[in-house]
Design an enzyme around this catalytic site. Structure first.
Site, PDB file in Angstrom:
ATOM      1  N   LEU A 197       6.556 -12.298  29.952  1.00  0.00           N
ATOM      2  CA  LEU A 197       7.310 -13.874  29.990  1.00  0.00           C
ATOM      3  C   LEU A 197       8.635 -13.816  29.465  1.00  0.00           C
ATOM      4  O   LEU A 197       9.191 -14.644  29.679  1.00  0.00           O
ATOM      5  CB  LEU A 197       6.681 -13.762  28.365  1.00  0.00           C
ATOM      6  CG  LEU A 197       5.155 -14.055  28.281  1.00  0.00           C
ATOM      7  CD1 LEU A 197       4.889 -14.170  26.621  1.00  0.00           C
ATOM      8  CD2 LEU A 197       4.824 -15.079  29.018  1.00  0.00           C
ATOM      9  N   GLY A 200      14.151  -8.511  27.659  1.00  0.00           N
ATOM     10  CA  GLY A 200      15.246  -8.100  26.688  1.00  0.00           C
ATOM     11  C   GLY A 200      15.920  -7.111  26.991  1.00  0.00           C
ATOM     12  O   GLY A 200      15.885  -6.229  27.935  1.00  0.00           O
ATOM     13  N   GLY A 201      17.056  -6.662  26.239  1.00  0.00           N
ATOM     14  CA  GLY A 201      17.887  -5.448  26.346  1.00  0.00           C
ATOM     15  C   GLY A 201      17.243  -4.339  26.313  1.00  0.00           C
ATOM     16  O   GLY A 201      17.766  -3.331  27.157  1.00  0.00           O
ATOM     17  N   GLY A 203      13.737  -3.632  26.997  1.00  0.00           N
ATOM     18  CA  GLY A 203      12.390  -3.808  27.799  1.00  0.00           C
ATOM     19  C   GLY A 203      12.062  -5.359  27.934  1.00  0.00           C
ATOM     20  O   GLY A 203      12.827  -6.064  27.768  1.00  0.00           O
ATOM     21  N   GLU A 204      10.685  -5.475  28.434  1.00  0.00           N
ATOM     22  CA  GLU A 204      10.295  -6.724  28.560  1.00  0.00           C
ATOM     23  C   GLU A 204       9.319  -7.089  27.535  1.00  0.00           C
ATOM     24  O   GLU A 204       8.949  -6.340  26.565  1.00  0.00           O
ATOM     25  CB  GLU A 204       9.311  -6.756  29.856  1.00  0.00           C
ATOM     26  CG  GLU A 204       8.248  -5.670  29.724  1.00  0.00           C
ATOM     27  CD  GLU A 204       7.222  -5.655  30.977  1.00  0.00           C
ATOM     28  OE1 GLU A 204       7.898  -5.654  32.044  1.00  0.00           O
ATOM     29  OE2 GLU A 204       6.131  -5.239  31.019  1.00  0.00           O
ATOM     30  N   VAL A 205       9.194  -8.296  27.517  1.00  0.00           N
ATOM     31  CA  VAL A 205       8.062  -9.146  26.600  1.00  0.00           C
ATOM     32  C   VAL A 205       7.024  -9.622  27.229  1.00  0.00           C
ATOM     33  O   VAL A 205       7.327 -10.306  28.397  1.00  0.00           O
ATOM     34  CB  VAL A 205       8.887 -10.513  25.898  1.00  0.00           C
ATOM     35  CG1 VAL A 205       7.831 -11.175  24.908  1.00  0.00           C
ATOM     36  CG2 VAL A 205      10.204  -9.801  25.021  1.00  0.00           C
ATOM     37  N   LYS A 220       6.842  -7.342  22.345  1.00  0.00           N
ATOM     38  CA  LYS A 220       8.194  -7.043  22.772  1.00  0.00           C
ATOM     39  C   LYS A 220       8.251  -5.503  22.746  1.00  0.00           C
ATOM     40  O   LYS A 220       7.990  -4.908  21.885  1.00  0.00           O
ATOM     41  CB  LYS A 220       9.183  -7.645  21.908  1.00  0.00           C
ATOM     42  CG  LYS A 220      10.765  -7.335  22.123  1.00  0.00           C
ATOM     43  CD  LYS A 220      11.574  -8.327  21.205  1.00  0.00           C
ATOM     44  CE  LYS A 220      13.238  -7.998  21.226  1.00  0.00           C
ATOM     45  NZ  LYS A 220      13.806  -8.716  20.506  1.00  0.00           N
ATOM     46  N   ASP A 316      22.389 -15.532  15.367  1.00  0.00           N
ATOM     47  CA  ASP A 316      22.105 -15.637  16.835  1.00  0.00           C
ATOM     48  C   ASP A 316      21.566 -16.981  17.275  1.00  0.00           C
ATOM     49  O   ASP A 316      20.648 -17.224  18.116  1.00  0.00           O
ATOM     50  CB  ASP A 316      21.267 -14.700  17.488  1.00  0.00           C
ATOM     51  CG  ASP A 316      21.956 -14.439  18.921  1.00  0.00           C
ATOM     52  OD1 ASP A 316      22.739 -14.947  19.470  1.00  0.00           O
ATOM     53  OD2 ASP A 316      21.182 -13.570  19.768  1.00  0.00           O
TER      54      ASP A 316
HETATM   55  N1  ATP Z   1       6.932 -14.638  20.818  1.00  0.00           N
HETATM   56  C1  ATP Z   1       7.501 -14.705  22.228  1.00  0.00           C
HETATM   57  N2  ATP Z   1       6.541 -15.694  23.065  1.00  0.00           N
HETATM   58  C2  ATP Z   1       7.110 -16.006  24.165  1.00  0.00           C
HETATM   59  N3  ATP Z   1       8.093 -15.523  24.765  1.00  0.00           N
HETATM   60  C3  ATP Z   1       8.953 -14.973  24.030  1.00  0.00           C
HETATM   61  C4  ATP Z   1       8.736 -14.451  22.632  1.00  0.00           C
HETATM   62  N4  ATP Z   1       9.649 -13.373  22.462  1.00  0.00           N
HETATM   63  C5  ATP Z   1      10.563 -13.336  23.337  1.00  0.00           C
HETATM   64  N5  ATP Z   1      10.022 -14.178  24.530  1.00  0.00           N
HETATM   65  C6  ATP Z   1      10.690 -14.060  26.060  1.00  0.00           C
HETATM   66  O1  ATP Z   1      11.565 -12.881  25.958  1.00  0.00           O
HETATM   67  C7  ATP Z   1      12.697 -12.921  26.222  1.00  0.00           C
HETATM   68  C8  ATP Z   1      13.544 -11.839  25.542  1.00  0.00           C
HETATM   69  O2  ATP Z   1      12.965 -11.655  24.378  1.00  0.00           O
HETATM   70  P1  ATP Z   1      14.271 -11.403  23.141  1.00  0.00           P
HETATM   71  O3  ATP Z   1      15.389 -12.461  23.210  1.00  0.00           O
HETATM   72  O4  ATP Z   1      13.478 -11.349  21.718  1.00  0.00           O
HETATM   73  O5  ATP Z   1      14.795  -9.818  23.552  1.00  0.00           O
HETATM   74  P2  ATP Z   1      15.986  -9.189  23.395  1.00  0.00           P
HETATM   75  O6  ATP Z   1      15.786  -7.764  23.641  1.00  0.00           O
HETATM   76  O7  ATP Z   1      16.504  -9.484  22.011  1.00  0.00           O
HETATM   77  O8  ATP Z   1      16.918  -9.904  24.359  1.00  0.00           O
HETATM   78  P3  ATP Z   1      18.646  -9.918  24.450  1.00  0.00           P
HETATM   79  O9  ATP Z   1      19.014  -8.788  24.839  1.00  0.00           O
HETATM   80  O10 ATP Z   1      18.423 -11.302  25.390  1.00  0.00           O
HETATM   81  O11 ATP Z   1      18.836 -10.512  23.059  1.00  0.00           O
HETATM   82  C9  ATP Z   1      12.868 -14.249  25.528  1.00  0.00           C
HETATM   83  O12 ATP Z   1      14.139 -14.807  26.108  1.00  0.00           O
HETATM   84  C10 ATP Z   1      11.822 -15.177  25.759  1.00  0.00           C
HETATM   85  O13 ATP Z   1      11.884 -15.716  27.000  1.00  0.00           O
END
Ligand code: ATP
Length: 612
Positions: A197, A200-201, A203-205, A220, A316
């Site tokens: 979906l 992130g920094g 890995g994937e979600v 996540k 954030d």
């Molecule tokens: N609970 C959720 N339901 C659906 N999609 C989600 C959810 N959490 C995150 N995502 C998707 O995954 C992406 C990355 O998640 P998140 O921002 O939490 O990761 P991160 O590692 O903190 O990213 P960044 O490095 O951008 O801060 C989000 O932009 C969103 O599109």
């Protein structure tokens, strides 16, 4: 990309989307069949568990959803006074959220049922001024203050004798069984995995589904080696720790934390409606309708206030981090930059996203929660205008210049959609001096005229209809190919210290969310049926009685056998082997005919139940 490769990528995406959308249409009957073999464990570690769960009223009977349900069942089946207390609190709650005619009806219902001494549900346990208030309650003084007083007195009453009795009842034993079940080890075999979906920094979600409940979540995944390489372990643990603490309708809640061979996994509420940035820039005209802006801002503000009440600063706040669920309600996500504020102290650390950072962060001054209100001001501006207050849409500009504008320029409201209340609220959030900024003087920004059309009380309970609902057959995120990540970290070796950290992270199910899942997916009702095994029940006479009562209440609420029947019923269920022995027992006993008849009815019912 050649046409063939492009076609294949498109096909991959289509398959991934179809599987993901289909998984959301859960076939509950099929799942129920698969769960037939599931049983609640016997709390082997009873004594340990009893100590671990503590014996405090609030966590046991109010905060934990399964604890709350079992306490309610106990009250309903114990005696008429307890039942009245429970029903009063329920009806009071319904009244507080009702509107117009329904509210008036609820009020009249409360007055006749609970405040008339001749009513069998009269609140007879109230004493002193509480009893007086209850007796004198009428249509003219039926206000929140009086009801709050009686409600509080009722809660106090329940915390006393009823709570103590609950602790030695089979209902509490059942609660311990659920706690034992909740403590199970979680691995990746607990879930089915669906499409990615987001990225992130670390890995994937991706979307996942709990195999035995059908509940969908977002997972996540943090790559263990990447985390180690970039030194992200402490931040990951901090994010998990904060997510675990929050329990709000307006923040993405954590349901499980576990690790697989390669990843640390945070399993959270699935938000299928996409993020607000996607809605502002990628769907139709840039910007959102004002009705949506007000609704989302009210929910975001409530989420931020929830964090601030726990001394957590989000740091954030931006539309990209606000996600919509399937109904169109929004929640804050990505608490990766959030920190707990040391008591009474300020922090001084540059964190946030360019364009949303408050002047005090940019000047590297000390700050507390003020920075979130500044970022909210920028986000409201962006939702309305499709650009940031100090950075235009797609403008190529250095972050130093954005910093200069943030510190020196005044915010301009040139976009046609800004009305007076919106300009005012944004202007107040974008005050460069913290002392005069909205939200920074222990004030609640939701009292601003901008929110005049929203009932905050109903909003907090998730009862205000969203102005926009995502289509159930649309996947509101980019194609899977856009998230493909082939980078691998091979040069990092994991050692015993890392394993210790992974263990610390992998705490399994998060109590409140897990219990909600069990209730919402119907598993609670299926498994909570008293299993007819006498060894599961404590053996005091009173417990046997009450266990039998539960049994009847669960299966045949309208049938209330006499105490004699209850005891016989208990004996029959747990001691006798077959139907014949019951009939022999009943024929040989010297009972009067009515009693015998009643016992036989009970016994027959028990056998029916035994075979359920
Ligand atoms: N609970 C959720 N339901 C659906 N999609 C989600 C959810 N959490 C995150 N995502 C998707 O995954 C992406 C990355 O998640 P998140 O921002 O939490 O990761 P991160 O590692 O903190 O990213 P960044 O490095 O951008 O801060 C989000 O932009 C969103 O599109």
């Amino acid at each position: 990309m050649t046409n063939v490769t492009a076609d294949l990528v498109g096909l991959d995406n289509l398959v991934a989307n179809t599987a993901y959308l289909k998984a959301q249409q859960i076939d509950r009957t099929e799942l129920r069949k698969q769960r037939l073999t599931l049983t609640l464990p016997r709390p082997k570690k009873t004594s340990a568990l009893r100590t671990a769960v503590g014996r405090k009223y609030e966590p046991l009977c109010e905060q934990q959803p399964i604890g709350r349900k079992l306490f309610q069942q106990f009250l309903l089946t114990s005696n008429p006074t307890y039942r009245a207390a429970y029903e009063f609190l329920e009806e009071l709650n319904a009244w507080s959220f009702a509107e117009d005619e329904t509210k008036e009806k609820a009020k009249q219902g409360i007055l006749t049922k609970f405040c008339q001494p001749e009513s069998k549900s009269f609140l007879s346990y109230l004493t002193g001024s509480d009893a007086e208030t209850c007796r004198c309650l009428s249509s003219t003084n039926f206000d929140e203050e009086n009801l709050e007083q009686i409600g509080e007195a009722t809660r106090e009453f329940l915390k006393g004798k009823p709570f103590l009795e609950y602790l030695s009842s089979p209902f509490f034993y059942r609660f311990l069984q659920w706690k034992e079940y909740e403590a199970q080890k979680i691995t990746d075999r607990y879930f089915y995995e669906f499409r990615t979906l987001g990225k992130g920094g670390f890995g994937e979600v991706c979307a996942v589904q709990v195999k035995h409940t059908g509940q969908m979540y977002a997972c996540k995944k943090l790559d263990k080696r990447k985390l180690k390489k970039k030194g992200g372990e402490r931040l990951a643990l901090l994010e998990k720790h904060i997510l675990e603490k929050v329990n709000s309708l307006f923040i993405v809640n954590l349901a499980y934390a576990y690790d697989s061979k390669t990843h640390l996994c945070l399993v959270m509420d699935l938000m299928t409606g996409g993020d607000l940035k996607f809605h502002i820039y990628h769907l139709g005209e840039r910007g959102l309708r004002m009705e949506r802006v007000v609704y989302y801002t009210a929910q975001i503000t409530t989420g931020i206030l929830h964090l601030h009440a726990m001394d957590i600063v989000y740091r954030d706040m931006k539309p990209e981090n606000v996600l919509l669920d399937g109904k169109g309600q929004c929640r804050l996500s990505d608490l990766g930059l959030a920190v707990e504020l040391p008591q009474g102290k300020m922090i001084c650390q540059k964190a946030g996203t360019s364009g949303y950072m408050a002047p005090e962060i940019l000047k590297q001054e000390h700050y507390r929660t003020s920075v979130d209100w500044w970022a909210l001001g920028c986000s409201i501006y962006e939702m309305v205008a499709g650009r940031l207050p100090f950075k235009d849409f797609r403008e190529k500009v250095q972050s130093d210049e954005v910093t200069r504008r943030t510190l020196e320029d005044e915010c301009k409201f040139t976009h046609k959609n800004f009305d007076a209340p919106t300009k005012d609220i944004v202007g107040r959030f974008l005050k460069k001096r913290v002392g005069i900024r909205l939200g920074c003087r222990n004030d609640d920004p939701r009292n601003h005229v901008f929110f005049k059309n929203i009932s905050l009380h109903r909003l907090e309970a998730g009862l205000v209809e969203p102005p926009w609902v995502p289509k159930p057959n649309v996947v509101y995120t980019k194609d899977t190919a856009e998230f493909r990540d082939s980078s691998e970290v091979k040069d990092i070796q994991l050692n015993a210290k890392d394993e210790k950290f992974f263990k610390e992270f992998s705490t399994g199910a998060v109590s409140i969310q897990w219990q909600k899942e069990i209730i919402d997916t119907g598993v609670f009702d299926e498994l909570n049926v008293p299993k007819l095994d006498g060894r599961d029940c404590e053996t005091s006479w009173k417990s046997r009685m009450s266990f039998s009562e539960t049994l009847f209440h669960t299966y045949i609420p309208s049938f209330s056998p006499s105490p004699d029947c209850m005891l016989i019923c208990w004996t029959i269920i747990f001691k006798s082997r077959d139907a014949k022995s019951v009939h022999v027992k009943s024929n040989h006993s010297r009972m009067d005919e009515n009693k015998k008849k009643s016992m036989l009815t009970t016994a027959s019912l028990c056998f029916v139940l035994r075979s359920v």
